[in-house]
Write an enzyme that holds these catalytic residues in place. Structure first.
Site, PDB file in Angstrom:
ATOM      1  N   THR A 172      15.706  36.347  73.034  1.00 34.15           N
ATOM      2  CA  THR A 172      16.283  37.083  74.155  1.00 34.15           C
ATOM      3  C   THR A 172      17.770  37.286  73.906  1.00 34.15           C
ATOM      4  OG1 THR A 172      16.894  35.136  75.468  1.00 34.15           O
ATOM      5  CG2 THR A 172      14.633  35.951  75.721  1.00 34.15           C
ATOM      6  N   ALA A 218      24.187  39.964  91.454  1.00 38.01           N
ATOM      7  CA  ALA A 218      23.243  39.143  92.213  1.00 38.01           C
ATOM      8  C   ALA A 218      23.920  37.964  92.890  1.00 38.01           C
ATOM      9  CB  ALA A 218      22.131  38.638  91.289  1.00 38.01           C
ATOM     10  N   ALA A 247      20.897  34.676  83.905  1.00 34.91           N
ATOM     11  CA  ALA A 247      21.753  34.077  82.880  1.00 34.91           C
ATOM     12  C   ALA A 247      23.034  34.894  82.851  1.00 34.91           C
ATOM     13  CB  ALA A 247      21.071  34.091  81.517  1.00 34.91           C
ATOM     14  N   TYR A 262      21.794  22.196  73.876  1.00 38.92           N
ATOM     15  CA  TYR A 262      21.125  22.826  75.013  1.00 38.92           C
ATOM     16  C   TYR A 262      20.804  21.813  76.109  1.00 38.92           C
ATOM     17  CZ  TYR A 262      18.640  26.241  77.721  1.00 38.92           C
ATOM     18  OH  TYR A 262      18.284  27.086  78.744  1.00 38.92           O
ATOM     19  N   GLY A 305      14.628  39.838  79.186  1.00 35.38           N
ATOM     20  CA  GLY A 305      14.071  38.533  78.898  1.00 35.38           C
ATOM     21  C   GLY A 305      12.917  38.153  79.788  1.00 35.38           C
ATOM     22  N   SER A 340      15.706  42.814  84.536  1.00 36.77           N
ATOM     23  CA  SER A 340      15.817  43.849  83.504  1.00 36.77           C
ATOM     24  C   SER A 340      15.736  43.345  82.074  1.00 36.77           C
ATOM     25  CB  SER A 340      17.138  44.611  83.674  1.00 36.77           C
ATOM     26  OG  SER A 340      18.243  43.726  83.510  1.00 36.77           O
TER      27      SER A 340
END
Length: 403
Positions: free
Chosen positions: A282, A114, A143, A241, A55, A53
């Site tokens: 995103t 999920a 994510a 990151y 990104g 739904s």
């Protein structure tokens, strides 16, 4: 009917409401940006997109439908309209389902966790009852801030932290009028079990669990292929990151791909890969310190040469379906980020990063584009939408259309 005028209300990069008409138009525009299929398969492949739904998962769903001609299932976790509007992903899913129906694609969308075995069982039932009990492709694009392990009931929480030492970086914030400000922010290093918790949420554990679950039910078609979406990024953001807690999770994801690739090759002649995507605005990326500034500067360097997510995922689907050969790096990863990490591009972005201040940021970064992209995540700032007009907010979740 619950029509009303919806104005953008936000706290930083987080918006409290979403605009249904803007979300619908964005999905339509993404679909229109996908080139027509270069060939029509004899049988429409069955695909499962987990995280469909928003990104890159949304881009994978739309590109899969419009380019690869998929049918199948999209899984996401979105909030229904109530006192506030529904989430943007709720409205994007409704729009995607309508476009799929209009173009003759049998696509079912399931809303729920999920990570849960309940959702895995629900997907398996739909595959058995609706799609002949065979799955050709699985795209994993999840994510999340936390995950509950179905076996133990333990809940893990992911964190955005550097590893080893504190991290300080420039970042970009906007005031209420949309003016950008460059600030310095600091983040303390991971401690305790931060790394393990983040890997448990964002690593490959749940991806592997999906494959195990579907394989145990005999639902993987011969040649079944799965791809988990990932990111490496620039040296400018590496400390928070790729070299941070999220990077540890991405490394685990890539190791999981190698394990799954070997197993699937023996089981069904299939394969598993990670797809390294390039930078984009995103809902997940805007939460990472420094990413907003980096992406704004990247846009300032490249302009329209930046490849949007739906363009990148069109490329991925072409590789997965054999339109062109699978192009892997030495680690076995599909690389969709080469245009971003080209030395000349990174040199130009780094030069701008090093000199960026609040006073000169409008000359170095495309702030208008970035600010509008953030708003478009929630259906605002979309060309052609009359935001002064009332709009219906009580959009139902798409039901399963008749095959």
């Amino acid at each position: 009917m619950s029509e009303r005028v919806i104005a953008p209300k936000n706290r930083g990069f987080l918006f409290l409401d979403s605009h249904p008409a803007g979300c619908e138009r964005l999905v339509e525009d993404m679909w229109q940006a996908v080139p027509a299929p270069s060939r029509i398969p004899d049988r429409a492949p069955v695909a499962l997109v987990i995280g469909s739904s928003a990104g890159y998962g949304l881009a994978a769903t739309i590109a899969g439908l419009a380019r690869a001609g998929i049918r199948g299932i999209g899984v996401c976790f979105e909030k229904a309209p109530g006192r506030r509007t529904g989430t943007a992903g709720w409205y994007r899913t409704a729009a995607t389902a309508e476009l799929a129906r209009r173009h003759g694609h049998d696509m079912v969308f399931l809303n729920g966790d999920a990570f849960s075995d309940e959702m895995k069982n629900q997907v398996a039932r739909v595959l058995e009852e609706r799609f002949g009990g065979r799955l050709d492709y699985l795209i994993y694009s999840v994510a999340a801030p936390r995950r509950t392990d179905p076996d133990t009931g333990a809940t893990y929480a992911s964190v955005l932290k550097p590893i080893g030492e504190a991290y300080s970086t420039k970042t970009l914030v906007f005031d209420d009028g949309g003016a950008g400000e460059v600030r310095e922010v600091g983040t303390q290093p991971a401690d305790g079990d931060d790394i393990e918790q983040t890997v448990a949420v964002m690593g490959g554990t749940d991806w592997e669990r999906w494959i195990d679950h579907l394989a145990d039910r005999g639902l993987l078609a011969d040649g079944f292929t799965t791809a988990a979406l990932s990111y490496i990024g620039s040296a400018l953001t590496a400390a928070i990151y790729r070299q941070g807690t999220i990077g540890a999770a991405k490394s685990h994801l890539e190791q999981t791909a190698r394990t799954l690739d070997e197993r699937l090759g023996k089981l069904v002649g299939g394969r598993a890969v990670t797809s390294v995507n390039a930078a984009a605005v995103t809902q997940s990326s805007t939460a990472i310190p420094g990413i907003a500034l980096y992406v704004g500067l990247l846009r300032g360097v490249l302009g329209h040469a930046m490849v949007p997510p739906v363009g990148q995922l069109t490329d991925l689907w072409d590789q997965l379906t054999g339109v062109r050969p699978l192009d892997l790096d030495e680690e076995g990863r599909v690389r969709l980020d080469t245009w971003e990490l080209a030395p000349a591009v990174q040199t130009a972005v780094t030069e701008r990063w090093n000199t960026a201040t609040t006073e000169n940021i409008t000359e170095l970064a495309d702030l208008d584009w970035f600010h509008a992209e953030v708003q478009r995540l929630y259906g605002f700032a979309v060309p052609g939408i009359d935001y002064a007009a009332p709009v219906e907010t009580d959009i139902p979740w798409p039901g399963a259309a008749t095959p």
